[in-house]
Design a protein around this motif. Structure first.
Motif: not given
Length: 612
Positions: A303-311, A499-512
């Motif tokens: 989870g920590d690795e995914i969080h960093r990738i997302g940010l 780009l917002q769609s890609l941001m949306f999926r990156a944000t998912r990494l952070v919030v999940d």
């Protein structure tokens, strides 16, 4: 998003192999007694053993005909006893798989083995959890929620996937409507088992589920979709009979009471529910999140690795969007604030009326026609199955995702379908719609899944097995590919939507990972996603509540996308001018749905062979 049914353990679909007489054999039979022959026999046995287990998947794939026609009058057995029996059979199948000499398998057989081994090991690890939809039923915390349960899926299934051409089909339909009540009671019993195991959904999940149940039972039985569907379709086919009144009687006398029993059981535990969003609060909750990550992303990231990738990726994508927003004269506030301002401009919105929603659907169909003209430049294989664009049914749109895809039948009798949630057009500014459609339809989900089903010489089991990271990763890669195709030339606002769609999926990494690994609250996750993206709070709330139910699933999109891009760039670097984008796509899609580890191996070996 693919309809979740697509990502379940779909071995039951193999019933059609024998029951319908359809042939989905390998191109040439392997030598008797060889490892390849043993594997082929095992895959055939898996589908044969599942012959009587999933009438619904048979219908979904168009295999409920001929000798299998009696299955069309049944629904899946959702009892705990059936689930437990399936687990015994599945464990035996995976044990037999591991007895095969992997070193003796080559080519597609190696891909099949590695895929089934990963799938089996991951599914069996889910058996350790005494709640939700573990094992081959997906990493889901709760049997019943705003997104899970037959109350949420079966009305639409019966309306859109159960075909009615004859009086016999209509009788089968009514039998299934009656069986719907049994399915509800079976799930209510399993839901009570969840509660006893310590898995009561958060209060906001219970509230949303109860709202949707009330929307169903609050509809007069004569007007309910199950009644209206059979009335409409028998009339269209001129099938005589009092179908509507018979359906109405079953709905009012059997279905609604069973649904009320389920709602009452859920309501009875509402006072015990907490407001905590993450699965960490459940028994062995941290281990469940690890299972969810592996199940959906086919990786072993923490989870920590995914969080960093997302940010990190959110920051990079936001910087790219910032440049485009400034070019539009939007210079003040965060990137999310400016995208939100863009999305509220009248020129970017459809009216929130049924007439405007119909126009929106027509515009999306025009977009698909344009994409179809571009595909031959990027793909050698193009599916023959078509795709239709439809609204999410109104009775589930409150809790349903923004968009999802249902696969076509194997026999071509029903096309693929991309559903878009139009509960409020303010959630879909015009500049966000193109990339959603490329994701769900073509070159995204429909393109990939139809090709998987249409590939000749593929065992049926491998035509229907799927992994979220592969499929959702491909769909997100398809959004990037559409941009590279030039679909946004002269349309910088459309590119902001991409780009917002890609941001949306990156944000998912952070919030999940935030909710399930870092113990964020629902509200903190909503605030983070809303601030990062500028989306309407209603849409963001639906998303965040979805992630509470399917831990790890939201991470599969961006992690899968990252792998597709990584493999393409590695191949381009190795091959230089010899790199062929059409060949790369055809090889990658030719594997069918596989774990990312298997995709990596196939594409790395292909690149090496091209270089040699």
């Amino acid at each position: 998003m693919i309809d979740r049914r697509r990502l379940l353990f779909t071995a039951a679909a193999g019933a059609g192999l024998a029951a319908t007489g359809q042939v989905f054999a390998q191109t040439s039979a392997p030598a008797a007694g060889s490892a390849s022959a043993t594997l082929a026999a095992l895959m055939d046995r898996i589908v044969q053993e599942s012959l009587m287990t999933s009438p619904e998947i048979l219908t979904s794939l168009g295999l409920d005909k001929g000798p299998a026609a009696p299955m069309k009058a049944m629904l899946d057995d959702r009892s705990q006893a059936k689930i437990d029996a399936d687990k015994v059979v599945f464990r035996k199948s995976i044990a037999d798989l591991k007895a095969i000499d992997r070193s003796a398998l080559t080519g597609d057989d190696g891909v099949y083995y590695d895929t089934l081994e990963f799938f089996g090991d991951t599914a069996i690890s889910g058996y350790a959890f005494p709640y939700g939809g573990g094992g081959p039923y997906g990493a889901t915390c709760y049997t019943v929620s705003q997104l899970t349960g037959s109350y949420q899926s079966l009305p639409d299934f019966l309306d859109t996937q159960h075909s009615i051409e004859t009086a016999q089909d209509a009788e089968a339909y009514l039998s299934r409507v009656s069986a719907f009540a049994t399915a509800l009671d079976q799930e209510t019993a399993r839901m009570e088992r969840d509660f006893a195991a310590g898995a009561i959904p958060p209060d906001f999940i219970i509230d949303k589920a109860l709202l949707q149940m009330a929307n169903l039972t609050g509809t007069p039985a004569a007007e309910m979709v199950l009644t209206a569907s059979v009335a409409r379709r028998t009339a269209e086919k001129n099938i005589p009979g009092d179908w509507a009144s018979r359906a109405e009687a079953i709905v009012s006398g059997e279905v609604y009471p069973a649904l009320q029993r389920q709602a009452d059981a859920l309501k009875a535990r509402r006072a015990e529910a907490t407001h905590e969003a993450g699965c960490w609060r459940l028994p062995d909750g941290d281990a469940f999140y690890e299972y969810g990550i592996k199940s959906y992303t086919t990786t072993t990231l923490s989870g920590d690795e995914i969080h960093r990738i997302g940010l990190d990726q959110l920051a990079e994508l936001s910087a790219r969007a910032d440049v485009l927003l400034k070019a539009q004269g939007l210079t003040q506030g965060s990137v999310g604030d400016r995208i939100a301002a863009l999305g509220k401009m009248p020129e970017h919105l459809y009216d929130n009326t049924d007439e405007a929603k119909e126009q929106l659907l027509r515009d999306l169909n025009d977009q698909m026609a344009d994409m179809a003209r571009r595909l031959p430049q990027y793909f050698g294989r193009i599916p023959t199955s078509t795709v239709e664009i439809r609204r999410v049914p109104k009775f589930i749109e409150a809790g349903a995702p923004g968009g999802y895809y249902n696969a076509p039948t194997l026999d071509g009798s029903r096309p693929g379908a991309y559903y878009i949630n139009l509960r409020d057009t303010a959630e879909w500014p015009r500049f966000q719609l193109p990339t959603l459609t490329y994701h769900e339809a073509s070159p995204g989900h429909h393109h990939q899944i139809a090709l998987q089903q249409e590939k000749p010489g593929t065992p049926l089991l491998m035509k229907v097995l799927g992994f979220s990271a592969y499929s959702e990763g491909w769909a997100l890669y398809s959004e990037q590919l559409a941009d590279e195709m030039g679909v946004y030339e002269g349309n910088p606002v459309g590119q902001i939507g991409y780009l917002q769609s890609l941001m949306f999926r990156a944000t998912r990494l952070v919030v999940d990972s935030g909710m399930h690994a870092k113990r964020w609250s629902r509200e903190r996750a909503i605030d983070f996603m809303r601030d990062a993206l500028g989306d309407a709070e209603s849409a963001v709330t639906t998303e965040i509540e979805r992630y509470c139910v399917w831990p790890g699933q939201a991470c599969s999109y961006k992690l899968g996308h990252n792998k597709w891009v990584e493999l393409r760039e590695a191949s381009k670097a190795a091959l230089g001018d010899r790199f062929d984008i059409r060949a790369f796509h055809d090889i990658g899609l030719g594997t069918g749905g596989v774990p990312l580890t298997v995709l990596d191996k196939v594409m790395t070996e292909w690149t090496a062979s091209q270089k040699a």
